[in-house]
Design a protein around this motif. Structure first.
Motif, mmCIF file in Angstrom:
data_model
loop_
_atom_site.group_PDB
_atom_site.id
_atom_site.type_symbol
_atom_site.label_atom_id
_atom_site.label_comp_id
_atom_site.label_asym_id
_atom_site.label_seq_id
_atom_site.Cartn_x
_atom_site.Cartn_y
_atom_site.Cartn_z
ATOM 1 N N LEU A 50 54.207 100.220 71.872
ATOM 2 C CA LEU A 50 55.283 99.495 72.535
ATOM 3 C C LEU A 50 55.676 98.249 71.742
ATOM 4 O O LEU A 50 56.863 97.977 71.546
ATOM 5 C CB LEU A 50 54.854 99.110 73.951
ATOM 6 C CG LEU A 50 55.873 98.340 74.780
ATOM 7 C CD1 LEU A 50 57.148 99.151 74.973
ATOM 8 C CD2 LEU A 50 55.262 97.967 76.130
ATOM 9 N N ALA A 51 54.689 97.511 71.277
ATOM 10 C CA ALA A 51 54.972 96.305 70.485
ATOM 11 C C ALA A 51 55.714 96.659 69.199
ATOM 12 O O ALA A 51 56.669 95.978 68.806
ATOM 13 C CB ALA A 51 53.673 95.567 70.166
ATOM 14 N N ILE B 298 42.684 94.012 73.537
ATOM 15 C CA ILE B 298 44.065 94.488 73.444
ATOM 16 C C ILE B 298 45.052 93.358 73.133
ATOM 17 O O ILE B 298 45.869 93.497 72.213
ATOM 18 C CB ILE B 298 44.466 95.293 74.693
ATOM 19 C CG1 ILE B 298 43.604 96.567 74.753
ATOM 20 C CG2 ILE B 298 45.947 95.644 74.676
ATOM 21 C CD1 ILE B 298 43.766 97.384 76.019
ATOM 22 N N PRO B 299 45.030 92.224 73.835
ATOM 23 C CA PRO B 299 45.988 91.156 73.479
ATOM 24 C C PRO B 299 45.848 90.687 72.024
ATOM 25 O O PRO B 299 46.850 90.422 71.352
ATOM 26 C CB PRO B 299 45.647 90.027 74.453
ATOM 27 C CG PRO B 299 45.009 90.707 75.611
ATOM 28 C CD PRO B 299 44.247 91.863 75.020
ATOM 29 N N GLU C 14 45.130 102.861 76.198
ATOM 30 C CA GLU C 14 45.970 101.711 76.551
ATOM 31 C C GLU C 14 46.274 100.865 75.314
ATOM 32 O O GLU C 14 47.405 100.400 75.122
ATOM 33 C CB GLU C 14 45.308 100.845 77.617
ATOM 34 C CG GLU C 14 46.171 99.660 78.009
ATOM 35 C CD GLU C 14 45.548 98.764 79.055
ATOM 36 O OE1 GLU C 14 46.162 97.716 79.337
ATOM 37 O OE2 GLU C 14 44.474 99.086 79.583
ATOM 38 N N VAL D 34 47.468 93.297 69.710
ATOM 39 C CA VAL D 34 48.932 93.196 69.745
ATOM 40 C C VAL D 34 49.393 91.958 68.971
ATOM 41 O O VAL D 34 50.364 92.017 68.211
ATOM 42 C CB VAL D 34 49.444 93.193 71.201
ATOM 43 C CG1 VAL D 34 50.931 92.888 71.261
ATOM 44 C CG2 VAL D 34 49.155 94.542 71.863
ATOM 45 N N ARG E 192 49.987 100.132 73.960
ATOM 46 C CA ARG E 192 50.526 98.770 73.830
ATOM 47 C C ARG E 192 50.935 98.461 72.392
ATOM 48 O O ARG E 192 51.943 97.787 72.156
ATOM 49 C CB ARG E 192 49.529 97.759 74.341
ATOM 50 C CG ARG E 192 49.422 97.804 75.854
ATOM 51 C CD ARG E 192 48.586 96.667 76.348
ATOM 52 N NE ARG E 192 48.391 96.765 77.764
ATOM 53 C CZ ARG E 192 48.435 95.717 78.576
ATOM 54 N NH1 ARG E 192 48.664 94.514 78.086
ATOM 55 N NH2 ARG E 192 48.229 95.868 79.846
ATOM 56 N N GLN F 172 38.848 96.097 76.791
ATOM 57 C CA GLN F 172 40.077 95.641 77.447
ATOM 58 C C GLN F 172 40.524 94.281 76.906
ATOM 59 O O GLN F 172 41.701 94.064 76.657
ATOM 60 C CB GLN F 172 39.857 95.566 78.962
ATOM 61 C CG GLN F 172 41.099 95.290 79.757
ATOM 62 C CD GLN F 172 42.014 96.484 79.837
ATOM 63 O OE1 GLN F 172 41.557 97.618 79.900
ATOM 64 N NE2 GLN F 172 43.297 96.248 79.834
#
Length: 110
Positions: free
Chosen positions: A52-53, A10-11, A45, A14, A49, A7
């Protein structure tokens, strides 16, 4: 991507994508997921993401080398058909869930 996706990864993933997009000006990004060893909802996820980015930046996202388990999970949650393009020959992939190929009795064999 390689290994299991956590988790808190993820940032960073991206942010890395944004850096690549800014540096390259590419119209399409290929994300090699062949090294992803765990097909779970955290991985889904991360893919969502990233997609989406990429979409927000106006570029396409292709996945290269998803394992059968990851591909099945992406199909299950609806991301394979709606959000993610998978590189490769569409004939080699399974049809989306709920879609069956059928032959009408009057159709000629090809």
């Amino acid at each position: 991507m390689s290994g299991p996706v956590r988790q808190d990864d993820i940032p960073r993933l991206v942010a890395d994508l944004h850096s690549v997009l800014l540096a390259s000006g590419a119209a399409e990004v290929i994300c090699d997921v062949g090294g992803v060893t765990t097909a779970d909802l955290v991985t889904v996820e991360a893919v969502a993401r990233l997609r989406l980015a990429a979409r927000r930046a106006g570029v396409g996202l292709l996945l290269r080398g998803p394992t059968p388990a990851l591909w099945a999970l992406l199909r299950l949650v609806g991301l394979a058909e709606l959000c993610v393009e998978v590189e490769g020959d569409p004939e080699e992939r399974e049809p989306p869930l709920g879609v069956e190929e059928a032959v009408e009795s009057g159709d000629a064999a090809r």
